[in-house]
Structures are given as structure tokens and as C-alpha cells.
Design a protein around this motif. Sequence first.
Motif, short mmCIF file in Angstrom:
data_model
loop_
_atom_site.label_atom_id
_atom_site.label_comp_id
_atom_site.label_asym_id
_atom_site.label_seq_id
_atom_site.Cartn_x
_atom_site.Cartn_y
_atom_site.Cartn_z
N ARG A 97 25.39 52.10 43.83
CA ARG A 97 23.92 52.14 44.02
C ARG A 97 23.22 51.69 42.75
O ARG A 97 23.54 52.22 41.67
N PRO A 98 22.26 50.76 42.82
CA PRO A 98 21.96 49.90 43.97
C PRO A 98 23.06 48.88 44.19
O PRO A 98 23.90 48.65 43.30
N ARG A 99 23.06 48.26 45.36
CA ARG A 99 24.08 47.28 45.70
C ARG A 99 24.03 46.10 44.73
O ARG A 99 22.96 45.66 44.33
N ILE A 100 25.19 45.59 44.34
CA ILE A 100 25.28 44.47 43.40
C ILE A 100 25.19 43.16 44.18
O ILE A 100 26.06 42.87 45.01
N PRO A 101 24.17 42.35 43.95
CA PRO A 101 24.07 41.07 44.67
C PRO A 101 24.97 40.01 44.04
O PRO A 101 25.22 40.03 42.84
N GLY A 102 25.46 39.11 44.86
CA GLY A 102 26.13 37.93 44.33
C GLY A 102 27.59 38.07 43.99
O GLY A 102 28.16 37.16 43.38
N VAL A 103 28.25 39.19 44.37
CA VAL A 103 29.69 39.31 44.13
C VAL A 103 30.42 38.33 45.04
O VAL A 103 30.17 38.28 46.25
N GLU A 104 31.32 37.53 44.47
CA GLU A 104 32.07 36.54 45.23
C GLU A 104 33.56 36.83 45.16
O GLU A 104 34.07 37.26 44.11
N MET A 105 34.26 36.61 46.27
CA MET A 105 35.71 36.76 46.32
C MET A 105 36.32 35.47 46.83
O MET A 105 35.85 34.92 47.82
N ARG A 106 37.36 35.02 46.14
CA ARG A 106 38.00 33.77 46.57
C ARG A 106 39.50 33.86 46.40
O ARG A 106 40.00 34.12 45.30
N PRO A 107 40.26 33.64 47.49
CA PRO A 107 41.72 33.57 47.35
C PRO A 107 42.13 32.20 46.81
O PRO A 107 41.58 31.17 47.20
N ILE A 108 43.08 32.20 45.91
CA ILE A 108 43.58 30.95 45.31
C ILE A 108 45.05 30.82 45.68
O ILE A 108 45.88 31.66 45.30
N VAL A 116 46.45 34.51 45.06
CA VAL A 116 45.85 35.44 44.10
C VAL A 116 44.39 35.59 44.49
O VAL A 116 43.75 34.62 44.93
N LEU A 117 43.84 36.79 44.33
CA LEU A 117 42.44 37.03 44.68
C LEU A 117 41.60 37.10 43.41
O LEU A 117 41.87 37.92 42.52
N LEU A 118 40.59 36.24 43.34
CA LEU A 118 39.68 36.26 42.19
C LEU A 118 38.34 36.82 42.65
O LEU A 118 37.76 36.35 43.62
N VAL A 119 37.86 37.84 41.96
CA VAL A 119 36.56 38.45 42.24
C VAL A 119 35.64 38.13 41.07
O VAL A 119 35.94 38.47 39.92
N ARG A 120 34.53 37.47 41.37
CA ARG A 120 33.56 37.09 40.33
C ARG A 120 32.31 37.95 40.50
O ARG A 120 31.68 37.96 41.55
N ILE A 121 31.97 38.66 39.41
CA ILE A 121 30.84 39.58 39.42
C ILE A 121 29.77 39.03 38.48
O ILE A 121 30.04 38.80 37.30
#
Length: 403
Positions: A97-108, A116-121
Motif C-alpha cells: 500500500r499504495p500499489r506500485i505502478p509500472g512493475v514489469e515482468m518478463r521471462p527470458i 529466467v524471470l526478470l522483474v523491473r521495478i
Amino acid sequence: MRSIPLDEITVEVLNGLIGTESEGKRLEFKSTVPGKGEDEKAEFLKDVSALANSDGGDIIYGMAEVKGIASALLPVDTSSLDAEMLRLNQILDGGIRPRIPGVEMRPITIEPTKSVLLVRIPLSHLGPHQVTAGQSYRFHGRNAAGTYPIEIDELRDIILRHASLPEQMRDFRRDRVMLIRDHPEDIASPVEYERKLIVHYMPEQTFGRFGSANSELFTNTQLRRRIEQLGAPTIAELGLSYRSNIEGYVFMNGLATDVLKFYVQVFNNGAVEFVDAAAFRISTNEPFIYHETLEQTLFRQFYFARELLSVMGVEGRVAVYASALGIRDCTIKPQAPTRQIHFTGHSAAIGRDPAFFNSIMIEDMNAADPQTALEPLIQQFWRASAYDHAYSYKDGKYVGRNW
């Protein structure tokens, strides 16, 4: 890692980290994707919120480490990865809280059936973010040593910084405009023509934090070539020269005797300043502003700023402030039949010098279209000249002089 767009990270990039890249303030390695246990969920929320509360960063799930240095790829079964990303997104939605906008997840993809899973914050402008899952109600930050709990003093500083940031930006803009007007000998490069367009791009991520614009970032020949290809904020044929200075790094036109001068100052805190003497210049020196010249200048500046911020690894929201010197009693001169023009007042002239226009906020420079993003700013220039709206836009679409 942060300087590489998410969709350009490949197995070759990840292999290049092994034995060379260590965990730090903006990068963390994890051997496995977070499991379904409460402790693993809590660890995931803590890691993500800490990066969002600091400078943003990447978490690589499927990378082993030895003493913090990447040591081997440990990819997971691709068949379950979509479900895992959905589960992790649900954990984020319900646990911070509050929710984080714009978190991206991408499998490589590493092997045909393994990734492999990359999480970009991103650095969040809505922070500080609190972990609420498991009734922990804790705030976390991140530094070079890793994740740590934010104590009350630092929490207060973060909240105060967010609250005071708009005021700091306004003060910065005003101080710079006054310096340019009153002490031209102290600015980066003389801009001789009296009428000047001054535009500041101020990223929330770095503004007020010294050291974002390391001059070594701008010495790359390919970067300079890309910037030149974008076109200078005045006339592309002028060319550019470059150098470090006390405030950061400056790009200037190369003709020392021509009045069509500009400079682009990149400040140590990541702010970018355009001072342009051609946007309002006409050969007859009449009190007119040609809107198409002004608008095309603003669009080129946008592309220039986007390139610079990308090189610095700056992301997130960017405030844009436009100011003008020497345009009191000037008015926009449209290139269309006057019967289409309707004034909202008796005077068609801009009545202030300096003229400070309201700021606009761009959520994501990389995703934004300049003609759309800068419309509120362009509308202000037209209305300052007593037009009821910008005639270069129709139904929200930029049409230039094609009315």
C-alpha cells in the motif's frame, strides 16, 4: 542493467553478468521464483517495495550468486511461468500500500523450455510504499548493502521530499530564468538573441540528488551521433560541441558568431535545461511568434531530452516547465485565414516578461508521443496570446498549419 530496455535483455546479456556483476542498490539475484509460503511472499514484497522506495531496479529470478556476484543461470520451467507471473502480480496488488505502478515482468528464454524471470521495478512517485501482507506494516529501502527497514527519521525525510518536490522544481526554474536574464555571463553558453525559449525537464527520480549526470555518460561517440541525428533544438545544420562544466554537461551549437544560438545544460541532478534563441526569432523583429517554429522546437527538445534521460537511466515521471524571455507584447501569428480566429479578450499580446507557463507532467518519456504530451503546454502559448485554443490541434490531434 537499468540502461538496457527490458525487451532487449537476452540470454547473452544475462550470461555477461556471470562473474562480473554484483548485487547492489538497483540489482538483486534470486535462485528461484518466490514460492507460495508466507515467508517467501513476505520476502518478495519486501524486495519489490524496497526498490520502489529507493531508486528502482531489477530482480533476476533464476540467477545464482556467490558473495553477491552472479555465478550461474538457474532457469525455471517455462510452462508454469505465466501462472507464476499472474500469482506474483496478485501478491503485489494485495500486499503493498499504495500499489506500485509500472512493475514489469518478463521471462527470458534460456533453453527451449526454460526461462529466467526478470522483474523491473520503477522508482515510484507514489511512495513510500508499505508492506501490509501478514500485518507487517513495514517500510523498506535499499542501498548498496541490500534491503533494510526504513526507520522513522528516514521515512519522514522521504515524505517531506515528495511533498516539497514541486516547490523545489518551481524555485529551480525561477532561479535559472532570472540568472539567464540578469547574469548571462554566468550561464553555460551565451545566447544572444533577446527573445529566448527556456524549457526545463525535471525528473522526479533524480531531481535534488547530486551525481545523476556523470559526465562520463556523455562521452560515448554513438550517443553524440544519435543526438545530432535528432536535430538540434534550433537548426540542425549548426552542429554541436560538447563539454563538462561545473553544473554537469553542456551541449552547444558550434558557430560562435551566429545569433541563432542555443545550449542544452544537463545538470548533475538529472535536470535538462534548453535555452533557445530561434524559437521566437523572425527576421523583421516584429512582435510575432510563428507557432509552427515554436512547436517544432518543443518537439525536437522532447526527443533530445528523452535521449539524455535514457542515457542516465532516468525513468518515471518528468515535470516540464516552459518559460520565455523578451516576448512581452508579442502574439502568435497563425498561417491561416483570419476568419477562423476568434479572440477571447481585447488584447492579443502576451503581457509578461518573464513569462512563466504552468508545468505539465509526463508519466513516461519513452512511451509518450511529444505532440500529445506537449499539447497542454502549447495550448498555454496560444491562450497567452488571447486565442481561445491552439489552432494547431484539432480533436486532440496535432495538425500544424493544416487547419
